[in-house]
Each structure stands twice: as structure tokens, then as C-alpha cells.
Design a protein around this motif. Structure first.
Motif, PDB file in Angstrom:
ATOM      1  N   SER A   1      43.635  29.355 -69.875  1.00  0.00           N
ATOM      2  CA  SER A   1      44.545  28.974 -68.810  1.00  0.00           C
ATOM      3  C   SER A   1      43.945  28.430 -67.706  1.00  0.00           C
ATOM      4  N   PHE A   2      42.865  28.880 -67.246  1.00  0.00           N
ATOM      5  CA  PHE A   2      42.087  28.113 -66.058  1.00  0.00           C
ATOM      6  C   PHE A   2      41.673  26.584 -66.612  1.00  0.00           C
ATOM      7  N   ARG A   3      41.345  26.700 -67.680  1.00  0.00           N
ATOM      8  CA  ARG A   3      40.784  25.246 -68.123  1.00  0.00           C
ATOM      9  C   ARG A   3      41.688  24.211 -68.300  1.00  0.00           C
ATOM     10  N   ALA A   4      42.734  24.793 -68.759  1.00  0.00           N
ATOM     11  CA  ALA A   4      43.964  24.088 -69.141  1.00  0.00           C
ATOM     12  C   ALA A   4      44.630  23.554 -67.986  1.00  0.00           C
ATOM     13  N   ALA A   5      44.565  24.213 -66.749  1.00  0.00           N
ATOM     14  CA  ALA A   5      44.900  23.704 -65.477  1.00  0.00           C
ATOM     15  C   ALA A   5      44.307  22.547 -64.875  1.00  0.00           C
ATOM     16  N   GLY A   6      43.315  22.221 -65.376  1.00  0.00           N
ATOM     17  CA  GLY A   6      42.467  20.940 -65.071  1.00  0.00           C
ATOM     18  C   GLY A   6      41.499  21.121 -63.902  1.00  0.00           C
ATOM     19  N   GLY A   7      41.334  22.141 -63.325  1.00  0.00           N
ATOM     20  CA  GLY A   7      40.342  22.554 -62.420  1.00  0.00           C
ATOM     21  C   GLY A   7      40.532  21.693 -61.069  1.00  0.00           C
ATOM     22  N   ALA A   8      39.281  21.225 -60.341  1.00  0.00           N
ATOM     23  CA  ALA A   8      39.250  20.651 -59.132  1.00  0.00           C
ATOM     24  C   ALA A   8      39.909  19.151 -59.143  1.00  0.00           C
ATOM     25  N   THR A   9      39.620  18.562 -60.258  1.00  0.00           N
ATOM     26  CA  THR A   9      40.121  17.185 -60.410  1.00  0.00           C
ATOM     27  C   THR A   9      41.655  17.185 -60.410  1.00  0.00           C
ATOM     28  N   ALA A  10      42.258  18.108 -61.086  1.00  0.00           N
ATOM     29  CA  ALA A  10      44.000  18.205 -61.156  1.00  0.00           C
ATOM     30  C   ALA A  10      44.459  18.693 -59.893  1.00  0.00           C
ATOM     31  N   ALA A  11      43.653  19.637 -59.280  1.00  0.00           N
ATOM     32  CA  ALA A  11      44.061  20.034 -57.804  1.00  0.00           C
ATOM     33  C   ALA A  11      44.048  18.642 -56.822  1.00  0.00           C
ATOM     34  N   ALA A  12      42.859  18.065 -57.073  1.00  0.00           N
ATOM     35  CA  ALA A  12      42.898  16.851 -55.973  1.00  0.00           C
ATOM     36  C   ALA A  12      44.127  15.734 -56.236  1.00  0.00           C
ATOM     37  N   VAL A  13      44.135  15.821 -57.454  1.00  0.00           N
ATOM     38  CA  VAL A  13      45.226  14.670 -57.775  1.00  0.00           C
ATOM     39  C   VAL A  13      46.639  15.116 -57.275  1.00  0.00           C
ATOM     40  N   ARG A  14      47.060  16.332 -57.487  1.00  0.00           N
ATOM     41  CA  ARG A  14      48.096  17.119 -57.056  1.00  0.00           C
ATOM     42  C   ARG A  14      48.108  16.811 -55.424  1.00  0.00           C
ATOM     43  N   LEU A  15      47.088  17.210 -54.764  1.00  0.00           N
ATOM     44  CA  LEU A  15      47.196  17.261 -53.188  1.00  0.00           C
ATOM     45  C   LEU A  15      47.301  15.861 -52.812  1.00  0.00           C
TER      46      LEU A  15
END
Length: 100
Positions: A78-92
Motif C-alpha cells: 500500500s505504501f508503494r502503491a501510494a507513490g511516495g514522495a513524488t506523488a506527495a509533491a504532485v498533490r501538494l
């Protein structure tokens, strides 16, 4: 992994699918320890009672129970599917763009 239940340590361990023995001390650590045990990915021990025997028993518990290893694997996935720091940066970035 044996740790005090710091959020970063727990997340890093679970990112790698490691099982945990958590001995929380203060602040958010008891809540993090509860999340680990609720997920089935580890056990909690009392910090002030964490003798060698207690830690040995806790380690035996997590290492011998295949259900715990499976639970840690589910959290890892589930952690890996969430996308990590890259996905968080895109969302922010999307959130800040919408706030302008």
C-alpha cells in the motif's frame, strides 16, 4: 526491527516490509505503535519493561507468525502503491495551485 515507534522509522521499516517490535516512549509513539499492531505488522512492548526476555519473546512472536509477515507485506504494497514522495509533491503542488 526493534524501535521506539517514531513515525519515520516505522514508515521506513514498513516500506521495506519489515516486521516491528515497538516500544513507544512518548508523544505520538503510542499511537504509531497502535497502528502497527492494528495492521498486524508487529507487536508492542512496554518501554520500561523491555527486558531481554520480553524483547526475545516479542521477536519470536513476530518472526514465527506468517500472518504478521503477510500484514507487513500488505502495508508495504500500500505504501508503494501510494507513490511516495513524488506523488506527495504532485498533490501538494496541485493544492497550492488551487489556492492561488
Amino acid at each position: 526491527m526493534i524501535c521506539h515507534g517514531g513515525h519515520n522509522t516505522v514508515c521506513e521499516a514498513l516500506w521495506h516490509g519489515l516486521l516491528l517490535v515497538v516500544a513507544p516512549i512518548r508523544d505520538d509513539q503510542p499511537a504509531v505503535a497502535a497502528q502497527v499492531t492494528d495492521a498486524g505488522a508487529g507487536v508492542r512492548v512496554r518501554f520500561n519493561r523491555a527486558t531481554a526476555d520480553v524483547l526475545g519473546t516479542a521477536l519470536d512472536t513476530v518472526l514465527r507468525d506468517p500472518g504478521r509477515r503477510e500484514a507487513a507485506g500488505r502495508v508495504r504494497a500500500s505504501f508503494r502503491a501510494a507513490g511516495g514522495a513524488t506523488a506527495a509533491a504532485v498533490r501538494l503542488e496541485a493544492l497550492t495551485a488551487g489556492a492561488k
